[in-house]
Structures are given as structure tokens and as C-alpha cells.
Enzyme design. Structure first.
Site, mmCIF file in Angstrom:
data_model
loop_
_atom_site.group_PDB
_atom_site.id
_atom_site.type_symbol
_atom_site.label_atom_id
_atom_site.label_comp_id
_atom_site.label_asym_id
_atom_site.label_seq_id
_atom_site.Cartn_x
_atom_site.Cartn_y
_atom_site.Cartn_z
ATOM 1 N N CYS A 112 0.860 -1.189 0.000
ATOM 2 C CA CYS A 112 0.000 0.000 0.000
ATOM 3 C C CYS A 112 0.892 1.232 0.000
ATOM 4 C CB CYS A 112 -0.880 -0.018 1.242
ATOM 5 S SG CYS A 112 -1.997 1.399 1.365
ATOM 6 N N HIS A 155 -9.301 -3.647 -2.317
ATOM 7 C CA HIS A 155 -8.293 -2.922 -1.536
ATOM 8 C C HIS A 155 -8.666 -1.430 -1.466
ATOM 9 C CE1 HIS A 155 -3.829 -2.066 -0.565
ATOM 10 N NE2 HIS A 155 -4.323 -0.864 -0.810
ATOM 11 N N GLU A 156 -9.111 -0.874 -2.596
ATOM 12 C CA GLU A 156 -9.463 0.562 -2.644
ATOM 13 C C GLU A 156 -10.730 0.848 -1.847
ATOM 14 O OE1 GLU A 156 -7.135 2.351 -3.594
ATOM 15 O OE2 GLU A 156 -6.092 0.643 -4.459
ATOM 16 N N HIS A 159 -10.113 1.214 1.728
ATOM 17 C CA HIS A 159 -9.618 2.539 2.154
ATOM 18 C C HIS A 159 -10.771 3.482 2.472
ATOM 19 C CE1 HIS A 159 -5.293 2.333 1.893
ATOM 20 N NE2 HIS A 159 -5.307 1.899 0.645
HETATM 21 C C1 SB7 Z 1 -1.780 -4.776 -4.226
HETATM 22 C C2 SB7 Z 1 -1.665 -3.411 -4.342
HETATM 23 C C3 SB7 Z 1 -2.808 -2.623 -4.418
HETATM 24 C C4 SB7 Z 1 -4.030 -3.238 -4.373
HETATM 25 C C5 SB7 Z 1 -4.133 -4.597 -4.262
HETATM 26 C C6 SB7 Z 1 -3.000 -5.374 -4.198
HETATM 27 C C7 SB7 Z 1 -2.747 -1.128 -4.566
HETATM 28 C C8 SB7 Z 1 -1.572 -0.481 -3.942
HETATM 29 C C9 SB7 Z 1 -1.662 1.023 -3.976
HETATM 30 N N1 SB7 Z 1 -2.508 1.504 -2.961
HETATM 31 O O1 SB7 Z 1 -2.044 1.788 -1.763
HETATM 32 C C10 SB7 Z 1 -3.804 1.887 -3.257
HETATM 33 O O2 SB7 Z 1 -4.603 2.039 -2.173
HETATM 34 NI NI NI Z 2 -3.624 1.128 -0.427
#
Ligand code: SB7
Ligand code: NI
Length: 185
Positions: A112, A155-156, A159
Site C-alpha cells: 500500500c 483494496h481501494e 480505504h
Molecule cells: C496490491 C496493491 C494494491 C491493491 C491490491 C494489491 C494497490 C496499492 C496502492 N494503494 O495503496 C492503493 O490504495
Molecule cells: Ni492502499
């Protein structure tokens, strides 16, 4: 433009808040933010620009990560060289309408832009999701996603709900996952 200096890190309280839903029409300020979030992802994936501005490569960036507690995130999952992106959208008020019972986790684990350390371990998520969101003009979209793009979007959306990827990693055994979880290479 957004650089790493604009991205807040683990420990900042905004990353643990539930972000606010947006209403339409979007303000000029929020339209600009949408543009800036996507521009960061494009820049971060351009080797030359990333090197020049010391950007870590990212496939997603959520508004709370730049200390704006609103339900907006940019996602840019690149395609193969010379191909169109697999998924490139700014999502406003995204929701997961339904998800598969089938779980999946990235073999590499997750990272992240708001976490400056390596946290090893599998992050089990839904393998397939039906995603609903609004674009910048307030038009509704519904699309099914699977595997990597589905994981990035989850993942987003985390957040927007104050959740960080390592919250999902098993504390006792980081590489243990629910039975039947797909491990995606
Ligand atoms: C690996 C990386 C991400 C999502 C899923 C698996 C995004 C990384 C960048 N971020 O911090 C976005 O929030
Ligand atoms: Ni992230």
C-alpha cells in the site's frame, strides 16, 4: 500533481475513518481531485516520470490516502505492453453489489502506498465481485470483475471504510487462508 509527499501514511487518523458519500454534481474541487488521482497512477506507472518524482508504482489511489475523506478512488490496472488498460476508472461511491463465496489472494501478498513497510502474508478476498459505481458525471455503472482487478478494487474500497490490507492478514500464521482460497500468481 500528487507526489509521495501528498500521500498520508499508516498512523494518520484519516486512514481509519469511514469516508463520506459524495453527491452530484461534484464540486470543481472534487473533479480536480479525480483527475489528480488518476494522473498520479499514470505517472507512477511511467518509468521515467516515476523515477524523476520518486513515485512508487500504484494501480489504485483512494481519496483518503491524500487526506480527503470522501468516497472516491482511482483504479488503473494496466494491460499487456501496448494493450489497453484492463480497468481504468475513477469510482465515485463504489459499492460491491454481490461477491463470490470463492476467495482469492495474491501470491505476492499486498502493499500500500500508505504503508512504508513490507507486511508479508496472504490477503484473502472475494475472487469475483459485481461492482456498482458512479462516474464523474453521476452516471451509474455496473460491472463484474474477477481475480486481480477485483482484488485491487476491494483494496481501494477498504480505504473508503478505514481498513488497511494487513487487517486481513492472519496474525498467527500470515500464510494461512480459508480452505479453498485461490492463490493468484
Ligand atoms: C496490491 C496493491 C494494491 C491493491 C491490491 C494489491 C494497490 C496499492 C496502492 N494503494 O495503496 C492503493 O490504495
Ligand atoms: Ni492502499
Amino acid at each position: 500533481m500528487i507526489t509521495m509527499d501528498n500521500i498520508i501514511r499508516e498512523g494518520h487518523p484519516t486512514l481509519r475513518k469511514r469516508a463520506e458519500k459524495l453527491t452530484f454534481p461534484l464540486s470543481e474541487e472534487n473533479q480536480k481531485l479525480a483527475h489528480d488521482l488518476m494522473e498520479f497512477l499514470e505517472n507512477s506507472q511511467d518509468e521515467k516520470i516515476a523515477e524523476k518524482y520518486h513515485l512508487r508504482a500504484g494501480v489504485g489511489l483512494a481519496a483518503p490516502q491524500v487526506d480527503r475523506s470522501i468516497r472516491m478512488t482511482a483504479v488503473l490496472v494496466p494491460g499487456a505492453e501496448g494493450e489497453d488498460p484492463i480497468f481504468k476508472h475513477v469510482l465515485v461511491n463504489p459499492t460491491i453489489v454481490s461477491e463470490s463465496v470463492q476467495k482469492a489472494a495474491l501470491a505476492e501478498g499486498e502493499g500500500c502506498l500508505s504503508v512504508d513497510r513490507d507486511v508479508p502474508g496472504y490477503v484473502p478476498r472475494a475472487d469475483r465481485i459485481k461492482l456498482r459505481w458512479f462516474d464523474l458525471d453521476g452516471n451509474e455503472h455496473v460491472q463484474r470483475l474477477k481475480d486481480y482487478p477485483a482484488i485491487v478494487v476491494q483494496h481501494e474500497i477498504d480505504h473508503l471504510n478505514g481498513i488497511l490490507f494487513f487487517d486481513h492478514v492472519n496474525k498467527d500464521n500470515p500464510f494461512s487462508v480459508p480452505e479453498g482460497t485461490l492463490i493468484l500468481e
